[in-house]
Write an enzyme that holds these catalytic residues in place. Structure first.
Site, PDB file in Angstrom:
ATOM      1  N   LYS A  51       0.797  -1.226   0.000  1.00 52.69           N
ATOM      2  CA  LYS A  51       0.000   0.000   0.000  1.00 52.69           C
ATOM      3  C   LYS A  51       0.836   1.285   0.000  1.00 52.69           C
ATOM      4  O   LYS A  51       0.384   2.322  -0.485  1.00 52.69           O
ATOM      5  CB  LYS A  51      -0.945   0.005   1.196  1.00 52.69           C
ATOM      6  CG  LYS A  51      -2.165  -0.894   1.047  1.00 52.69           C
ATOM      7  CD  LYS A  51      -3.159  -0.307   0.067  1.00 52.69           C
ATOM      8  CE  LYS A  51      -4.478  -1.042   0.088  1.00 52.69           C
ATOM      9  NZ  LYS A  51      -5.476  -0.431  -0.812  1.00 52.69           N
ATOM     10  N   SER A 305       0.487  -9.975  -0.811  1.00 45.76           N
ATOM     11  CA  SER A 305       0.248  -8.532  -0.728  1.00 45.76           C
ATOM     12  C   SER A 305       0.414  -7.927   0.650  1.00 45.76           C
ATOM     13  O   SER A 305       0.574  -6.704   0.757  1.00 45.76           O
ATOM     14  CB  SER A 305      -1.155  -8.205  -1.254  1.00 45.76           C
ATOM     15  OG  SER A 305      -2.141  -8.872  -0.483  1.00 45.76           O
TER      16      SER A 305
END
Length: 504
Positions: A51, A305
């Site tokens: 992110k 992720s």
């Protein structure tokens, strides 16, 4: 527009904060699947997720006037940490609005990274509304979690790195999807340079934002989403991300909670790292793709992720991973209520490792047993076992895919034994090996009636059994002799107040 995204990705400013994360081989998983599996390790980023790439890229491109006023976001997860770190590195005041229900570990992480945290509301919607109000009052710049070109471009650098790191033949890249920023960035870049590489989105079955939108031909608002994979628990795919993804994504795979948990374990087995549920989506989808399409000898990439996992969730993940890998069957079996029937049932299931056994006497005629059994040959072995038990006149209910049973019922089997007389209760420990439970029951034999039984394999070297046995006073000496000869460590719990309150 696609060419413009390519230029944005190639010039994205991310490496002041992000690392060029490694593309690691997964030898154990590769051997099992018959393909070369590679993992893109975004869990190794400074905030343990991808992110920060998009957040830093967008904030770094802001004009000086906007920088001077500061930025704001609403998030209860990884985006909050990305914005906090990006703001700190650029010397900009970053405000992070989080729901009051956000776990302390995530609040502390955002603060530690330099974010000014504001706690408001009991959920994301209330936090986002308050963030919007603060943005308008103070002239702050909104940093969205996924639905902005500069965010998408920042996340797209993950795809750029994959192609640099693996320039050879590549069959497919598997990307987790929530709002779609990572998938949009990766798909745009990969399809421009390597259109032969398949880009496959992976979503939870209970949060299919992209899948539902593609099926409807437009963005749809889901009435509710599951929260287990909270990093992708989004009710609607982004407007810009959907525009990009519908052009470039090749397929969408949906996976369930058990399959996600199995993916977490697979990653741990190869890397000794623990992913958050959303972080293991891609591996879960990759495995399902191989199973459904019979792919062999191909190079496959999964994007890990994120790894912002709450420690308290690990027990649940470990429990569900066995079912997700088809290594455990969960059954409800009815057996006759008479001395020796319990032992006969254990003989009927053979030398399989028992992962769990729950039983409490409630009816003089029949008993209902909740049992977990280890499998070595997946679904077919489970189906054969169920058929074999039914052929021996055991009524069997397969609970392996029953969510209520796996989450709640397995911990609630039991209750007060109102018809039980002369019950004594014990905790036993014995070496954990296949057949150990059956051997224990054989030693107990037909001499005494079992009125309660709980066993759970915790992966330790010793199995732990909690058992109630009906011992009439006139047989007390014979039972004590049995305890001496059985040879296992035990502690009597008949006088335990917890037993008296809930089970006696």
């Amino acid at each position: 527009m696609t060419q413009a995204y390519l230029e944005r990705i190639l010039t994205a400013c991310v490496y002041d904060v992000a690392i060029n994360s490694p593309l690691d081989a997964a030898p154990a998983l590769s051997a099992r699947l018959g393909n070369q599996v590679l993992m893109k390790r975004e869990d190794l980023q400074p905030v343990f997720s991808f992110k920060l790439r998009g957040a830093y890229n967008m904030i770094s491109l802001l004009p000086e006037e906007a920088r001077a006023k500061g930025v704001i976001c609403a998030s209860a997860g990884n985006h909050a940490q990305g914005v906090a770190l990006a703001s700190k590195r650029l010397g900009i005041k970053g405000t992070i609005v989080m729901p009051r229900t956000t776990p302390a570990i995530k609040v502390d992480a955002a603060r530690r990274l330099g974010g000014r945290v504001v706690l408001h509301g009991d959920g994301y919607d209330e936090a986002a509304a308050h963030a919007t109000k603060l943005m308008e009052e103070r002239g702050l710049t909104w940093i969205p979690p996924y639905d902005a070109p500069d965010i998408i471009a920042g996340q797209g650098t993950v795809g750029m790195e994959i192609l640099h790191q693996h320039p050879r033949k590549l069959h497919a890249i598997f990307v987790p999807v929530g709002g779609g920023g990572l998938a949009a960035g990766v798909a745009t870049y990969v399809k421009q340079l390597r259109p032969d590489v398949r880009v496959i989105a992976v979503e939870p079955e209970d949060a299919p934002t992209l899948h539902s939108a593609l099926k409807a031909g437009k963005r749809v608002q889901l009435e509710q989403v599951g929260l287990f994979a909270d990093g992708v628990a989004v009710r609607q795919i982004g407007k810009e991300t959907f525009r990009v993804l519908r052009k470039h994504i090749d397929d969408v795979i949906l996976v369930n909670t058990d399959e996600i948990c199995a993916g977490i374990r697979d990653i741990f087995d190869d890397t000794r790292s623990v992913m958050e549920p959303a972080g293991a989506l891609a591996v879960a989808g990759l495995k399902k793709y191989v199973e459904e399409h019979g792919v062999e000898g191909e190079n496959l990439v999964a994007i890990n992720s994120g790894a912002n996992m709450n420690f308290s969730r690990l027990g649940h993940v470990a429990e569900r991973a066995e079912v997700g890998e088809h290594r455990e069957a969960v059954l409800a079996v009815t057996i006759p209520e008479r001395p020796g029937s319990f032992r006969q049932f254990c003989q009927a299931i053979g030398k399989r490792s028992v992962t769990e056994f729950n039983y409490r006497f409630s009816d003089p005629q029949q008993a209902h047993v909740f049992v977990g059994l280890a499998l070595s040959d997946g679904i077919q072995e489970k189906d054969d076992l169920v058929a074999d038990l039914r052929s021996k006149d055991y009524p069997v209910l397969d609970l392996t895919e029953n969510e209520m049973a796996k989450v709640h019922l397995r911990h609630m089997v039991g209750g007060h034994g109102h018809l039980v007389e002369h019950e004594r209760v014990f905790r036993f420990e014995f070496p954990e090996r296949p057949g150990a439970l059956t051997q224990f029951l054989n030693r107990l034999g037909r001499r005494f009636n079992i009125s309660m039984f709980h066993y759970r394999n915790h992966g330790a070297a010793y199995g732990r059994v909690f058992v109630g046995i009906q011992v009439p006073p006139e047989h007390g000496e014979r039972f004590d002799a049995f305890l001496d000869e059985v040879g296992y460590q035990y502690v009597e719990e008949t006088g335990n107040p917890a037993y008296e309150l809930f089970l006696s």
